[in-house]
Write a protein that holds these residues in place. Sequence first.
Motif, short mmCIF file in Angstrom:
data_model
loop_
_atom_site.label_atom_id
_atom_site.label_comp_id
_atom_site.label_asym_id
_atom_site.label_seq_id
_atom_site.Cartn_x
_atom_site.Cartn_y
_atom_site.Cartn_z
N UNK A 14 2.03 -7.19 13.08
CA UNK A 14 3.43 -7.30 12.68
C UNK A 14 3.55 -7.97 11.31
N UNK A 15 2.76 -9.01 11.07
CA UNK A 15 2.80 -9.71 9.79
C UNK A 15 2.35 -8.80 8.66
N UNK A 16 1.32 -7.98 8.90
CA UNK A 16 0.86 -7.05 7.87
C UNK A 16 1.92 -5.99 7.57
N UNK A 17 2.56 -5.47 8.62
CA UNK A 17 3.62 -4.47 8.40
C UNK A 17 4.77 -5.07 7.60
N UNK A 18 5.17 -6.27 7.96
CA UNK A 18 6.28 -6.92 7.26
C UNK A 18 5.91 -7.21 5.80
N UNK A 19 4.70 -7.68 5.57
CA UNK A 19 4.26 -7.96 4.21
C UNK A 19 4.21 -6.69 3.37
N UNK A 20 3.69 -5.61 3.95
CA UNK A 20 3.62 -4.34 3.22
C UNK A 20 5.01 -3.86 2.87
N UNK A 24 1.31 -9.78 0.30
CA UNK A 24 0.13 -9.83 1.15
C UNK A 24 0.38 -10.71 2.36
N UNK A 25 -0.05 -10.23 3.55
CA UNK A 25 0.13 -11.02 4.78
C UNK A 25 -0.77 -12.25 4.74
N UNK A 26 -0.24 -13.34 5.29
CA UNK A 26 -1.03 -14.57 5.36
C UNK A 26 -1.54 -14.79 6.74
#
Length: 94
Positions: A81-87, A92-94
């Motif tokens: 979910x964090x990667x999708x939101x960052x993209x 970049x996801x943390x």
Amino acid sequence: MRPKPPQRTYRAADPELTAARLAAGAVLYESAGDVAGTAGWAYVHGIATLWRNGNLPPGIGEDPVALTEQLGPYLFQRSKAARREAARDGRRAR
């Protein structure tokens, strides 16, 4: 708090330990690759160390295998979910 399991001495040269380590490493790293394999190894050993040393929070459970199974999906779903939101936000996801 539950009693701690007995401490065992680690013997790196023990032939049974060496064989088990090589077999586990083959399964882990051949199926997942170096980065994912190392992440999985660190995750499981982190929980095992917390459990062995009696450092898990009270009420979280007494079974380290069940706890690992319970926490894994939570961590990986949060990571996805964090990667999708960052993209979506162009960062970049943390």
